[in-house]
Scaffold this active site. Structure first.
Site, PDB file in Angstrom:
ATOM      1  N   GLU A  61     -33.181   1.863  11.114  1.00 21.44           N
ATOM      2  CA  GLU A  61     -32.756   3.166  10.607  1.00 21.44           C
ATOM      3  C   GLU A  61     -32.226   3.017   9.180  1.00 21.44           C
ATOM      4  O   GLU A  61     -31.249   2.306   8.948  1.00 21.44           O
ATOM      5  CB  GLU A  61     -31.682   3.737  11.530  1.00 21.44           C
ATOM      6  CG  GLU A  61     -31.370   5.188  11.330  1.00 21.44           C
ATOM      7  CD  GLU A  61     -30.464   5.717  12.429  1.00 21.44           C
ATOM      8  OE1 GLU A  61     -29.307   6.043  12.110  1.00 21.44           O
ATOM      9  OE2 GLU A  61     -30.896   5.775  13.597  1.00 21.44           O
TER      10      GLU A  61
ATOM     11  N   ARG B 176     -27.836  14.478   3.885  1.00 18.41           N
ATOM     12  CA  ARG B 176     -28.349  13.112   3.903  1.00 18.41           C
ATOM     13  C   ARG B 176     -29.475  13.068   4.924  1.00 18.41           C
ATOM     14  O   ARG B 176     -29.482  13.826   5.895  1.00 18.41           O
ATOM     15  CB  ARG B 176     -27.262  12.106   4.296  1.00 18.41           C
ATOM     16  CG  ARG B 176     -26.229  11.875   3.222  1.00 18.41           C
ATOM     17  CD  ARG B 176     -26.765  11.077   2.053  1.00 18.41           C
ATOM     18  NE  ARG B 176     -26.995   9.671   2.420  1.00 18.41           N
ATOM     19  CZ  ARG B 176     -27.674   8.820   1.668  1.00 18.41           C
ATOM     20  NH1 ARG B 176     -28.246   9.224   0.550  1.00 18.41           N
ATOM     21  NH2 ARG B 176     -27.813   7.560   2.057  1.00 18.41           N
TER      22      ARG B 176
ATOM     23  N   TYR C 159     -22.699  19.325  11.443  1.00 15.12           N
ATOM     24  CA  TYR C 159     -23.167  18.188  12.216  1.00 15.12           C
ATOM     25  C   TYR C 159     -22.717  18.398  13.655  1.00 15.12           C
ATOM     26  O   TYR C 159     -21.529  18.386  13.957  1.00 15.12           O
ATOM     27  CB  TYR C 159     -22.622  16.865  11.679  1.00 15.12           C
ATOM     28  CG  TYR C 159     -23.067  15.701  12.547  1.00 15.12           C
ATOM     29  CD1 TYR C 159     -24.375  15.248  12.479  1.00 15.12           C
ATOM     30  CD2 TYR C 159     -22.206  15.122  13.471  1.00 15.12           C
ATOM     31  CE1 TYR C 159     -24.814  14.217  13.294  1.00 15.12           C
ATOM     32  CE2 TYR C 159     -22.627  14.089  14.285  1.00 15.12           C
ATOM     33  CZ  TYR C 159     -23.932  13.645  14.197  1.00 15.12           C
ATOM     34  OH  TYR C 159     -24.361  12.639  15.009  1.00 15.12           O
TER      35      TYR C 159
ATOM     36  N   ARG D   9      -9.529   9.823  10.689  1.00 15.46           N
ATOM     37  CA  ARG D   9      -8.867   8.813  11.511  1.00 15.46           C
ATOM     38  C   ARG D   9      -9.917   7.793  11.919  1.00 15.46           C
ATOM     39  O   ARG D   9     -11.114   8.050  11.847  1.00 15.46           O
ATOM     40  CB  ARG D   9      -8.213   9.433  12.744  1.00 15.46           C
ATOM     41  CG  ARG D   9      -9.200  10.035  13.727  1.00 15.46           C
ATOM     42  CD  ARG D   9      -8.493  10.682  14.898  1.00 15.46           C
ATOM     43  NE  ARG D   9      -9.451  11.155  15.909  1.00 15.46           N
ATOM     44  CZ  ARG D   9      -9.912  10.424  16.905  1.00 15.46           C
ATOM     45  NH1 ARG D   9      -9.496   9.160  17.032  1.00 15.46           N
ATOM     46  NH2 ARG D   9     -10.762  10.912  17.774  1.00 15.46           N
TER      47      ARG D   9
ATOM     48  N   ARG E 143     -28.801   0.251  11.174  1.00 14.66           N
ATOM     49  CA  ARG E 143     -28.779  -0.219  12.552  1.00 14.66           C
ATOM     50  C   ARG E 143     -30.193  -0.445  13.070  1.00 14.66           C
ATOM     51  O   ARG E 143     -31.163   0.068  12.504  1.00 14.66           O
ATOM     52  CB  ARG E 143     -28.031   0.746  13.464  1.00 14.66           C
ATOM     53  CG  ARG E 143     -28.559   2.174  13.507  1.00 14.66           C
ATOM     54  CD  ARG E 143     -27.646   3.034  14.360  1.00 14.66           C
ATOM     55  NE  ARG E 143     -28.117   4.416  14.460  1.00 14.66           N
ATOM     56  CZ  ARG E 143     -27.571   5.340  15.233  1.00 14.66           C
ATOM     57  NH1 ARG E 143     -26.525   5.037  15.978  1.00 14.66           N
ATOM     58  NH2 ARG E 143     -28.040   6.565  15.275  1.00 14.66           N
TER      59      ARG E 143
ATOM     60  N   ARG F 208      -8.385   0.802  19.453  1.00 14.08           N
ATOM     61  CA  ARG F 208      -7.942   0.658  20.838  1.00 14.08           C
ATOM     62  C   ARG F 208      -7.321  -0.721  21.036  1.00 14.08           C
ATOM     63  O   ARG F 208      -7.905  -1.719  20.625  1.00 14.08           O
ATOM     64  CB  ARG F 208      -9.120   0.801  21.793  1.00 14.08           C
ATOM     65  CG  ARG F 208      -9.767   2.163  21.790  1.00 14.08           C
ATOM     66  CD  ARG F 208     -10.905   2.192  22.790  1.00 14.08           C
ATOM     67  NE  ARG F 208     -11.664   3.421  22.688  1.00 14.08           N
ATOM     68  CZ  ARG F 208     -12.901   3.567  23.136  1.00 14.08           C
ATOM     69  NH1 ARG F 208     -13.495   2.543  23.713  1.00 14.08           N
ATOM     70  NH2 ARG F 208     -13.517   4.710  23.016  1.00 14.08           N
TER      71      ARG F 208
ATOM     72  N   ASP G  23     -22.970  17.274  17.739  1.00 10.51           N
ATOM     73  CA  ASP G  23     -23.447  16.450  18.835  1.00 10.51           C
ATOM     74  C   ASP G  23     -24.205  17.358  19.805  1.00 10.51           C
ATOM     75  O   ASP G  23     -24.071  18.585  19.765  1.00 10.51           O
ATOM     76  CB  ASP G  23     -22.273  15.767  19.549  1.00 10.51           C
ATOM     77  CG  ASP G  23     -21.682  14.628  18.735  1.00 10.51           C
ATOM     78  OD1 ASP G  23     -22.452  13.962  18.025  1.00 10.51           O
ATOM     79  OD2 ASP G  23     -20.457  14.418  18.815  1.00 10.51           O
TER      80      ASP G  23
END
Length: 370
Positions: free
Chosen positions: A300, A249, A348, A172, A280, A176, A350
């Site tokens: 990066e 990666r 992965y 998804r 970025r 917003r 957080d």
């Protein structure tokens, strides 16, 4: 009776939380790490009184009040809100996709106008079931958002054309229809005041830590001095790559000190066109609202992972997922080895998820040893 209850391999968040919690119940822990510093990838290097996120931007965010209170018990977090910008061919757009973005793209001012524009583009660009990432993105947000803000960035991030990437990578896309540039929906968000090293130091206070120590150079020794091993490294390496090498990666960073007070006016600016090789630029001082006379930026660059460089993002395709399941089955048979963290679990994570995983593992082990 062995010298330690736990030898913990890796001084990152998982290992630090696990050691901290075991110390609370009187267990003796030794933490070892092959790097020259504690903290794993959340480590900050100080340059000109600026806390530089050495391994990429780390922004703490969670909806879990217990985890938020937990990290704040070691160091106070500031009120930083992640509001990145996207630079596409010199024009700036707000992220995540919101009414500010839609006004910048099309000049629309109401949610209904924005919804209509997206519906038109989706209908014009795609009709069938998405077969790849490109089709999936087009089916969700249409051509303009995809071509300007998604395609180039995603292809750089993964090192592959969007049409060659599986659709499930973009399940998804957050859209917003409010003028809200807060990237995360989470209730709690911030950066430790004084940097992440303060969090790690708090977690590891009073715990023996040995740096520049490679667990794999003498595995029998560590097993001989500890009742249990907590392993937070690469699970395939632990089992000597028996089923093959799990793929990742990686990232390459170019950090530069600049004699200007403010380089880009924001902590994070994404570069979404394919022709710019980096994804970025991070300006670290803005994470802590710094007013230093100089600044430090980091470009990066995503890259292919090869053995010897830091693995960042697991490639959770069918081949690697099946390989990991085989390693997981071996791990489940290890009575005195505890596996945890992003590399050992090939996920992965957080930061709040790593901490949550460590706290859950602690409760499981407590039930066994107490």
């Amino acid at each position: 009776m062995k010298q330690y209850d736990f030898v913990i391999v890796g001084a990152g968040l998982f290992g630090a939380v696990f050691a901290c919690e075991m110390k609370k119940i009187g267990k003796k822990c030794l933490v070892i790490d092959k790097r020259k510093h504690k903290g794993g990838n959340v480590y900050c290097e100080e340059i000109d009184d600026i806390n530089v996120h050495k391994y990429g931007a780390h922004i703490f965010h969670t909806n879990d009040k217990k985890i938020w209170d937990y990290v704040n018990s070691f160091v106070q977090f500031n009120r930083y809100t992640n509001s990145p910008l996207a630079n596409y061919k010199g024009k700036l757009y707000n992220l995540p996709f919101n009414m500010n973005t839609f006004y910048q793209l099309w000049g629309v001012k109401t949610p209904e106008e924005a919804k209509r524009k997206i519906r038109e583009q989706v209908a014009a660009s795609f009709e069938n079931e998405p077969k790849n990432l490109e089709q999936q993105a087009l089916s969700l947000v249409g051509e303009d958002i995809y071509n300007i803000l998604i395609k180039g960035y995603t292809e750089k991030q993964w090192g592959r054309k969007a049409e060659d990437l599986p659709a499930f990578i973009i399940k998804r896309l957050p859209v917003r229809f409010t003028f809200d540039n807060n990237y995360f929906d989470d209730k709690y968000q911030g950066i430790p005041i004084g940097g992440y090293n303060k969090l790690i130091d708090g977690l590891l206070q009073g715990i023996e830590v040995r740096l520049e120590v490679d667990y794999f150079e003498d595995r029998p020794h560590w097993a001989s001095i500890a009742e249990r091993i907590v392993f937070t490294g690469k699970i395939d390496q632990f089992f000597e790559y028996k089923f093959g090498i799990l793929e990742y990666r990686s990232l390459h960073f170019e950090t530069e000190r600049l004699e200007v007070e403010n380089y880009q006016g924001n902590a994070v600016v994404n570069y979404t066109e394919a022709e710019v090789p980096y994804t970025r630029i991070i300006e670290h001082k803005h994470f802590e609202f710094g007013r230093q006379p100089n600044t430090v930026i980091t470009k990066e660059y995503p890259c292919e992972w090869t053995p010897g460089i830091e693995p960042y993002y697991p490639i959770n395709d069918e081949k690697n997922s099946n390989m990991f399941k085989q390693y997981q089955q071996l791990a489940d048979k290890e009575a005195n080895i505890i596996f945890g963290g992003r590399l050992a679990e090939y996920r992965y994570y957080d930061m709040h998820q790593v901490i949550g995983s460590a706290l859950k593992k602690v409760e499981t082990i407590k039930a066994i040893i107490l």
